[in-house]
Design an enzyme around this catalytic site. Sequence first.
Site, mmCIF file in Angstrom:
data_model
loop_
_atom_site.group_PDB
_atom_site.id
_atom_site.type_symbol
_atom_site.label_atom_id
_atom_site.label_comp_id
_atom_site.label_asym_id
_atom_site.label_seq_id
_atom_site.Cartn_x
_atom_site.Cartn_y
_atom_site.Cartn_z
ATOM 1 N N GLU A 87 0.822 -1.213 0.000
ATOM 2 C CA GLU A 87 0.000 0.000 0.000
ATOM 3 C C GLU A 87 0.856 1.263 0.000
ATOM 4 O O GLU A 87 0.524 2.250 -0.663
ATOM 5 C CB GLU A 87 -0.949 0.002 1.205
ATOM 6 C CG GLU A 87 -2.007 -1.098 1.180
ATOM 7 C CD GLU A 87 -2.941 -1.001 -0.022
ATOM 8 O OE1 GLU A 87 -3.033 0.085 -0.633
ATOM 9 O OE2 GLU A 87 -3.561 -2.013 -0.363
ATOM 10 N N CYS A 129 -14.335 0.072 -14.684
ATOM 11 C CA CYS A 129 -14.787 1.461 -14.526
ATOM 12 C C CYS A 129 -13.578 2.395 -14.581
ATOM 13 O O CYS A 129 -13.289 3.141 -13.646
ATOM 14 C CB CYS A 129 -15.554 1.610 -13.206
ATOM 15 S SG CYS A 129 -16.474 3.155 -13.073
ATOM 16 N N CYS A 181 -18.267 -0.307 -19.888
ATOM 17 C CA CYS A 181 -19.562 -0.304 -19.208
ATOM 18 C C CYS A 181 -20.409 -1.542 -19.510
ATOM 19 O O CYS A 181 -21.161 -2.014 -18.646
ATOM 20 C CB CYS A 181 -20.343 0.957 -19.574
ATOM 21 S SG CYS A 181 -19.547 2.468 -18.973
ATOM 22 N N CYS A 199 -19.714 -4.253 -17.048
ATOM 23 C CA CYS A 199 -19.816 -3.879 -15.638
ATOM 24 C C CYS A 199 -21.041 -4.528 -14.989
ATOM 25 O O CYS A 199 -22.141 -4.513 -15.566
ATOM 26 C CB CYS A 199 -19.903 -2.361 -15.505
ATOM 27 S SG CYS A 199 -20.035 -1.797 -13.794
ATOM 28 N N CYS A 214 -26.440 1.699 -12.841
ATOM 29 C CA CYS A 214 -25.495 2.822 -12.807
ATOM 30 C C CYS A 214 -26.156 4.078 -13.390
ATOM 31 O O CYS A 214 -26.457 4.148 -14.582
ATOM 32 C CB CYS A 214 -24.235 2.477 -13.591
ATOM 33 S SG CYS A 214 -23.057 3.848 -13.679
#
Length: 348
Positions: free
Chosen positions: A40, A195, A202, A205, A211
């Site tokens: 991270e 995305c 899309c 998705c 959405c």
Amino acid sequence: MKTEISTFFASLLLKWNKDNNHRNMPWKGVRDPYKIWLSEIILQQTRVEQGEKYYIAFTTNYPKIGDLARAKEETVFKMWQGLGYYNRCRNMISTAKFIDEKLHGVFPNDYQSILALKGIGEYTAAAISSFAFDLPYAVVDGNVVRVLSRVFALNLNYFAAKEKKEIQDLAQSLIDKKHPAKYNQAIMDLGATICKPQNPLCTDCPFNKICKAYLNDSISDYPIKKERKALKERHFHFLVLHSSTHFYLHKRAGNDIWKDLHTFYNIEAKKINAKLLPDFIDKKQLGKPDVLTQILSHQKIDGYFYFIPLHQEIPFHELNLMKVKKSALNKFAFPKMIVSFFEKYKYL
């Protein structure tokens, strides 16, 4: 109602994750909090493709947090070279030493204790808490903000404190509390692979039937863009003092950019003049400089490099310089601009 939305949202996401998410990364599925933390920190301000080799190098050379804590700082900075944002590295070293010395090498296992560690913010604390300890804390990074902003058509600016909290609260309300690690990884992967900021996929998705941005043909309107500040322009005149076998280098200190990294003797000024030069250098020696530019997050640095061969010793200690063999340059950490200079002339 909120519970129903949360359950529906999580179920669609986790089904996509199981059936269609094929994104592989070396830290994915890792449960060791130290390695999750390393990944991270490396990935802050760094693309996954670039970060992977650094993660492998760090976990290979420092497999346990105590190994990193007891490593020579110069060596760690050298390994970090190329990632930029060196405060991340400084904080990483400091936190490793704190855990090794004060916590007997045991990484904290609760959110608040993790958040209290130097260099760890809310996102990183949530990531470690969920991936290592299955605690139900939602990660909110750029990928997550993009997914939520589009699915729910959020007219919220993540870079404004109050609106940031609204997005974080929404993210927390949606997390699957039984599978927080899978959920968090899935929503980040969805943002990274489906995305996407540009040309999102899309039709692939799992949320394309709900959405709001997709259904209203307004994908490009979300998320709300951060206003870009004008870059501060700075001019660094580097005196490349060298003999046939050595360079004279300066280790930067203070709270400015490139702290703890090495450069040449540097004069910061829009234009260089004789009054700014050390006594033993005549302006006629400068000649035409090599010019390199580096763009940082808020600054544009123009670097002017003047080759100045030396035929006698100089008072380098008085100038806060160190004499370094040209053959030993690979032992030192440099900012990107200096690395580019050395690589151009095949010293690195």
